[in-house]
Design a protein around this motif. Sequence first.
Motif, PDB file in Angstrom:
ATOM      1  N   ASN A   2      40.361  20.107  54.213  1.00  9.25           N
ATOM      2  CA  ASN A   2      41.301  20.948  53.479  1.00  9.25           C
ATOM      3  C   ASN A   2      40.520  21.938  52.620  1.00  9.25           C
ATOM      4  N   LYS A   5      37.438  27.768  51.690  1.00  9.70           N
ATOM      5  CA  LYS A   5      37.452  28.699  52.815  1.00  9.70           C
ATOM      6  C   LYS A   5      36.089  28.684  53.500  1.00  9.70           C
ATOM      7  N   CYS A  93      32.847  21.489  50.399  1.00 12.41           N
ATOM      8  CA  CYS A  93      34.295  21.542  50.114  1.00 12.41           C
ATOM      9  C   CYS A  93      34.663  20.538  49.028  1.00 12.41           C
ATOM     10  N   ASN A  98      33.674  27.398  48.351  1.00 16.40           N
ATOM     11  CA  ASN A  98      33.833  28.003  49.672  1.00 16.40           C
ATOM     12  C   ASN A  98      32.493  27.934  50.396  1.00 16.40           C
ATOM     13  N   GLU A 118      41.539  28.832  57.909  1.00 15.14           N
ATOM     14  CA  GLU A 118      40.592  28.759  56.788  1.00 15.14           C
ATOM     15  C   GLU A 118      39.357  29.630  56.999  1.00 15.14           C
TER      16      GLU A 118
END
Length: 193
Positions: A2, A5, A93, A98, A118
């Motif tokens: 999750n 980016k 992450c 990012n 993402e």
Amino acid sequence: MNRGKLIVFAAPSGAGKTTIVHHLLGIPELNLEFSISAASREKRGNEVDGKDYYFLAPKAFRQKIKNNEFLEWEEVYPENYYGTLQTEVDRICDAGKNVIFDIDVVGALRIKRKFPEETLTVFVEPPSINELIKRLKGRDTESDEKIDMRVAKAAVEMATAPQFDVRIMNDDLDKAKAEAERIVAAFVGIDKA
Ligand code: 5GP
């Protein structure tokens, strides 16, 4: 996966993508951390294990492939494996950052296919093949044979450029850096207008 980016820079070697990636890493508000790849090639000059790459012997690399430890991997040159470890991306992450990647075109497009929402793929274009040869020779870290290998590969890589989300022409390094900064800021949700 999750959160953070994924910003993936790819280009023929010598196009200047590493310089641009380092520039972006120096901008704290982009909240980027570099994904350190695993590689089975020999260490060059002043490269540091665990900083530039996690250097592995080909056999150890192949074992990790078998164990499914890679998000993507590629035999970029014969016996020279490169790959992104899943644990590396998780580490970044989990730290709320990012991830920025400096990898080959095939790996870049693979990450995009895995995480289309993402991921931003950025292709850095050298002005010409001749300019690319000049830059590679200027590096003076590799044999002519190895340089020829990289140049042959560059032509194939240039043909994949249209598959990337964005392309940056590096004919003027300062301009290319500024453009990269704008594009990445917009993607991670910072308004730099
Ligand atoms: P170099 O030997 O010049 O450091 O890198 C050779 C090529 O391997 C470059 O195009 C570089 O971007 C690519 N590369 C580095 N790390 C990875 C990786 O984790 N995965 C893939 N697919 N390519 C990588």
